[in-house]
Write an enzyme that holds these catalytic residues in place. Structure first.
Site, mmCIF file in Angstrom:
data_model
loop_
_atom_site.group_PDB
_atom_site.id
_atom_site.type_symbol
_atom_site.label_atom_id
_atom_site.label_comp_id
_atom_site.label_asym_id
_atom_site.label_seq_id
_atom_site.Cartn_x
_atom_site.Cartn_y
_atom_site.Cartn_z
ATOM 1 C CB SER A 206 23.432 102.833 41.994
ATOM 2 O OG SER A 206 24.672 103.199 41.460
ATOM 3 C CG HIS A 207 26.907 100.131 43.358
ATOM 4 N ND1 HIS A 207 26.453 101.372 43.741
ATOM 5 C CD2 HIS A 207 27.262 99.496 44.492
ATOM 6 C CE1 HIS A 207 26.552 101.475 45.051
ATOM 7 N NE2 HIS A 207 27.040 100.352 45.531
ATOM 8 C CG ASP B 45 26.955 102.428 38.135
ATOM 9 O OD1 ASP B 45 26.881 103.144 37.128
ATOM 10 O OD2 ASP B 45 26.486 102.760 39.242
ATOM 11 C CG ASP C 168 22.960 104.505 38.435
ATOM 12 O OD1 ASP C 168 24.001 103.851 38.578
ATOM 13 O OD2 ASP C 168 22.705 105.523 39.099
ATOM 14 C CG ASP D 278 25.894 106.860 38.917
ATOM 15 O OD1 ASP D 278 26.249 105.663 38.891
ATOM 16 O OD2 ASP D 278 25.252 107.361 39.857
ATOM 17 N NE ARG D 279 29.052 103.457 42.097
ATOM 18 C CZ ARG D 279 29.428 103.004 43.275
ATOM 19 N NH1 ARG D 279 30.402 102.118 43.358
ATOM 20 N NH2 ARG D 279 28.834 103.412 44.380
ATOM 21 C CB THR E 9 30.833 109.692 51.078
ATOM 22 O OG1 THR E 9 32.219 109.477 51.348
ATOM 23 C CG2 THR E 9 30.348 108.631 50.121
ATOM 24 C CD GLU F 31 31.149 110.308 45.682
ATOM 25 O OE1 GLU F 31 31.060 110.339 46.900
ATOM 26 O OE2 GLU F 31 30.269 109.849 44.936
ATOM 27 C CB SER G 96 32.690 104.957 45.112
ATOM 28 O OG SER G 96 32.081 106.226 44.898
ATOM 29 C CE LYS H 159 28.539 107.758 41.473
ATOM 30 N NZ LYS H 159 27.912 107.367 42.420
HETATM 31 C C1 VG1 Z 1 28.621 104.629 47.751
HETATM 32 C C2 VG1 Z 1 29.921 105.341 47.446
HETATM 33 C C3 VG1 Z 1 29.661 106.817 47.201
HETATM 34 C C4 VG1 Z 1 28.621 106.990 46.102
HETATM 35 C C5 VG1 Z 1 27.363 106.218 46.463
HETATM 36 C C6 VG1 Z 1 26.332 106.258 45.351
HETATM 37 O O1 VG1 Z 1 28.084 105.124 48.958
HETATM 38 O O2 VG1 Z 1 30.853 105.157 48.481
HETATM 39 O O3 VG1 Z 1 30.868 107.435 46.876
HETATM 40 O O4 VG1 Z 1 28.296 108.348 45.935
HETATM 41 O O5 VG1 Z 1 27.689 104.852 46.702
HETATM 42 O O6 VG1 Z 1 26.858 105.774 44.163
HETATM 43 P P1 VG1 Z 1 28.261 104.364 50.372
HETATM 44 O O7 VG1 Z 1 27.482 105.177 51.358
HETATM 45 O O8 VG1 Z 1 27.778 102.963 50.198
HETATM 46 O O9 VG1 Z 1 29.740 104.361 50.665
HETATM 47 V V1 VG1 Z 1 25.818 105.048 43.054
HETATM 48 O O10 VG1 Z 1 26.654 104.810 41.625
HETATM 49 O O11 VG1 Z 1 25.600 103.614 43.865
HETATM 50 O O12 VG1 Z 1 24.463 105.943 43.059
HETATM 51 CO CO CO Z 2 25.450 104.305 40.087
#
Ligand code: VG1
Ligand code: CO
Length: 543
Positions: free
Chosen positions: A113-114, A277, A279, A281-282, A344, A363, A365, A376
C-alpha cells in the site's frame, strides 16, 4: 511436469496486520518465506481445487517474482485459472471489483500500500475472499496458526509467465488470463458517475492535477480522466508506475504529498487536485489552498449522495472507522439513517456492505469507498468530487465551507509518534488500557474528561467481537482523543493519536486544523505520559 513437495520450517512472524502481511523486501526474499505464506493461505482459505483466482499488485519491487511463485504454487494446489492484470498490475479497488465481476474464489493482492517500495522498501500480500473483501479476523487468525505449523509446500514448474500480452494461455494445468487492469474498473466508474457532466466541466476549461505518485493509479487516471473524460493531457502527473515509486513515499497526505499541497497554494494552482497511494485505495482531495480532511470528505459525500447517479436512490446507511471524525454522524442523523462505528481496517466494513446495511464508508487515513467494491477506492473518491463540482457548479472550498456552516466543523488532526522500541510503544497503550476505567472526571487544563473506554466492536452481522481496538477519551466540551498502535509498519512501532475538536461557531471555521487541535495535542501527551514513557516530546508526523 510434476508437483514438488518442498520441506520447510515455519516462520514465527507471519501474523497479518491491519491489511495483510507487510515486511521488508529482504524478509520476503528469505528462502521459503513467501512460499510458506502462500501455502498457508491455500490451506486455510477454503478449497481451491478447480477454482479461479485473481492476482495483481501495485507494481512495486518484487511484484513480478512473487506473481511467478504464486502461479507455480496455484498450479500445484489445484487452482484451475488465474486472472492477472497486464504486467502484474492491479489497483486494490480494481482487484476487488475483478474478483466480484468474474465470480472468482478470491484474490491475492501484492502490495504494501502506502509503504515505501524498492529493494530497501516494503512488500506485502493480502488475500481477499470471493466477496472481493479482505479476509476476516477469524481467517487471519487461522492463517497465522497455519504459518506457525507449516512443514512443506507444493510447487510446480510451469515455465515463465508472459504477463505483457493480454489473452488466455495454458501453463501446465493452469490457465492464465492476462487482462487489461483498467478496462473493467473504468466501465464500473461509468455506471456510478455522470461522465457527461464531468466531460462538460472539463470542456469549460476546468483544470485539475491528479498525482499518481509513480504508483499504480497512473494508467487508471490517464484512461479515465484524460481519455474518457477529456481532461487535458498532463492532468495526471507522476503517472507511470515505478518499482521504487521514484523514491516517493506514495502516501497521499499533506506531509508525503507536500509538493502538491504547495502547488495548490500557489498562484498557478488549478481548480482541483487529488492524489492516490501505492495501490490506489487512498485519496487526498484538494481545492485551491485547501486540503479536505478525510472525515469531512466522507461527510460531504453522504450529504450530497443524492446528486450522484450511483447513489440517487438514497443511502441504506453509512459507516466510519472509530478514530475517523464524527462529521458523518451529523449527516446520518439529518438523513435519518444509521451510522456504524467500526475498528480501523477496511475489512470491518465488508460485512456491513455485504448485508446491504451501508452504501458509503470511510477512514481518517485518506480512505473512502462505497458498496461498488469491497476495498477503499482512491479514484472513485476523485470522481465523486468531480461529479459533485460538475452538478453544483461550486468548487471544493465552497462545498466544504457550506457544509461546515450547515453542520459545524469537526477540526481534525492525527499525531503519529514513531517509537523505535516497540515495547515502549506497547507500554503506552497498556497503561491507558489499565487506567481507562477511572479517567472520567479528570481535568487537564480547561478540559474535563466526560468518559473513556477501550473500544470493543461487535459485528452486527455475524456477532464476532473485536476487543482493544483503541482507547477513546471523550471530553465534556464534545472534543475527543483516540489512541491506538499502527498495524501496518514494518519496523519499530507507531503510536497514533487522533484529535478531534467540534467547532460550531462559523467564526472559528477558518483556522487550520493543527491550531484548532493544539490544545488537545498537549493534553493527549499528558494523559498518556508520552514523553515519560517514550522520550518523545513532539509527534514525528502530523497529518
Ligand atoms: C492504516 C490506517 C488504516 C488503513 C490501513 C490500510 O492502518 O490507519 O485506516 O485501513 O492503514 O490502508 P494502521 O494500522 O497503520 O493505522 V492501506 O491504503 O495502507 O492498505
Ligand atoms: Co493503500
Amino acid at each position: 511436469m510434476k508437483t514438488r513437495i518442498v520441506a520447510t520450517t515455519p516462520f514465527d512472524d507471519q501474523k497479518p496486520g491491519t491489511a495483510g502481511l507487510r515486511k521488508k523486501v529482504s524478509v520476503f526474499q528469505q528462502t521459503h518465506y513467501l512460499e510458506n505464506l502462500i501455502q498457508a493461505i491455500f490451506q486455510t482459505a477454503g478449497d481451491f481445487e478447480g477454482k479461479t483466482i485473481v492476482a495483481g499488485g501495485d507494481g512495486r519491487f518484487y511484484n513480478t517474482e512473487a506473481l511467478q511463485t504464486l502461479a507455480e504454487m496455484a498450479a500445484a494446489n489445484g487452482v484451475r485459472k488465474l486472472i492477472v492484470g497486464r504486467n502484474g498490475l492491479l489497483s486494490t479497488p480494481a482487484a476487488s471489483h475483478l474478483i466480484r465481476h468474474r465470480g472468482a474464489f478470491g484474490g491475492f493482492l501484492l502490495t504494501a500500500s502506502h509503504n515505501p517500495g524498492g529493494p530497501d522498501g516494503d512488500f506485502g500480500i493480502k488475500f481477499n475472499t470471493s466477496t472481493g473483501g479482505q479476509a476476516s479476523e477469524a481467517l487471519m487468525d487461522s492463517l497465522h496458526e497455519a504459518t506457525r505449523k507449516l512443514q512443506s509446500y507444493s510447487i510446480l514448474d510451469i515455465g515463465r509467465l508472459d504477463l505483457d500480452r493480454p489473452g488466455e494461455r495454458k501453463y501446465g494445468p493452469l490457465s492464465v488470463e492476462v487482462v487489461d487492469p483498467v478496462t473493467d474498473y473504468a466501465d464500473l466508474m461509468e455506471t456510478l458517475f455522470d461522465f457527461d457532466a464531468i466531460r462538460d466541466l472539463f470542456g469549460t476549461g476546468f483544470r485539475m492535477c491528479f498525482d499518481a505518485m509513480n504508483a499504480v493509479t497512473g494508467p487508471y487516471g490517464k484512461e479515465i480522466l484524460e481519455k474518457r473524460l477529456g481532461a487535458p493531457a498532463g492532468t495526471v502527473v507522476n503517472g507511470s508506475p515505478l518499482s521504487d515509486f521514484g523514491g516517493l513515499h506514495p502516501d497521499p497526505n499533506p506531509v508525503d504529498a507536500a509538493s502538491l499541497v504547495e502547488y495548490m497554494a500557489s498562484e498557478s494552482a488549478p481548480d482541483f487536485a487529488a492524489a492516490s497511494d501505492g495501490d490506489g485505495d487512498r485519496n487526498m482531495i484538494l481545492g485551491r489552498g485547501l486540503v479536505i480532511s478525510p472525515g469531512d470528505s466522507l461527510a460531504v459525500m453522504a450529504a450530497h449522495a443524492d446528486k450522484i447517479p450511483g447513489y440517487r436512490d438514497g443511502l441504506a446507511g453509512v459507516a466510519r472507522s472509530m478514530p475517523t471524525s464524527r462529521a458523518v454522524d451529523k449527516v446520518a442523523e439529518r438523513l435519518g439513517i444509521r451510522c456504524y462505528e467500526t475498528p480501523t481496517g477496511w475489512r470491518f466494513f465488508c460485512n456491513l456492505l455485504e448485508a446491504g446495511l451501508i452504501d458509503l464508508c470511510g477512514e481518517e487515513s485518506f480512505g473512502t469507498s462505497s458498496s461498488h467494491a469491497r476495498e477503499k477506492d482512491g479514484l472513485w473518491a476523485v470522481l465523486f468530487w468531480l461529479n459533485l463540482q460538475a452538478v453544483t457548479g461550486k468548487d471544493v472550498g465552497e462545498i466544504v465551507h457550506d457544509h461546515w456552516s450547515e453542520f459545524g466543523r469537526h477540526a481534525y488532526c492525527r499525531n503519529d509518534y514513531f517509537i523505535a522500541d516497540a515495547e515502549r510503544a506497547a507500554a503506552v497503550t497498556a497503561r491507558l488500557e489499565k487506567q481507562v476505567e477511572s479517567m472520567s472526571g479528570n481535568c487537564f487544563g480547561n478540559l474535563t474528561i466526560d468518559k473513556a473506554d477501550s473500544f470493543t466492536y461487535v459485528d452486527p452481522v455475524d456477532g464476532s467481537e473485536s476487543r482493544q481496538q483503541g482507547i477513546r477519551v471523550f471530553f465534556v466540551d464534545g472534543s475527543r482523543i483516540i489512541y491506538r498502535l499502527s498495524g501496518t509498519g514494518t519496523s519499530g512501532a507507531t503510536l497514533r493519536v487522533y484529535l478531534e475538536n467540534y467547532l460550531e461557531d462559523p467564526a472559528s471555521h477558518s483556522q487550520d486544523a493543527p491550531s484548532a487541535t493544539a490544545n488537545l495535542a498537549g493534553v493527549s501527551r499528558d494523559i498518556a505520559c508520552i514523553e515519560e514513557l517514550t522520550g518523545l516530546s513532539e509527534p514525528t508526523v502530523i497529518v
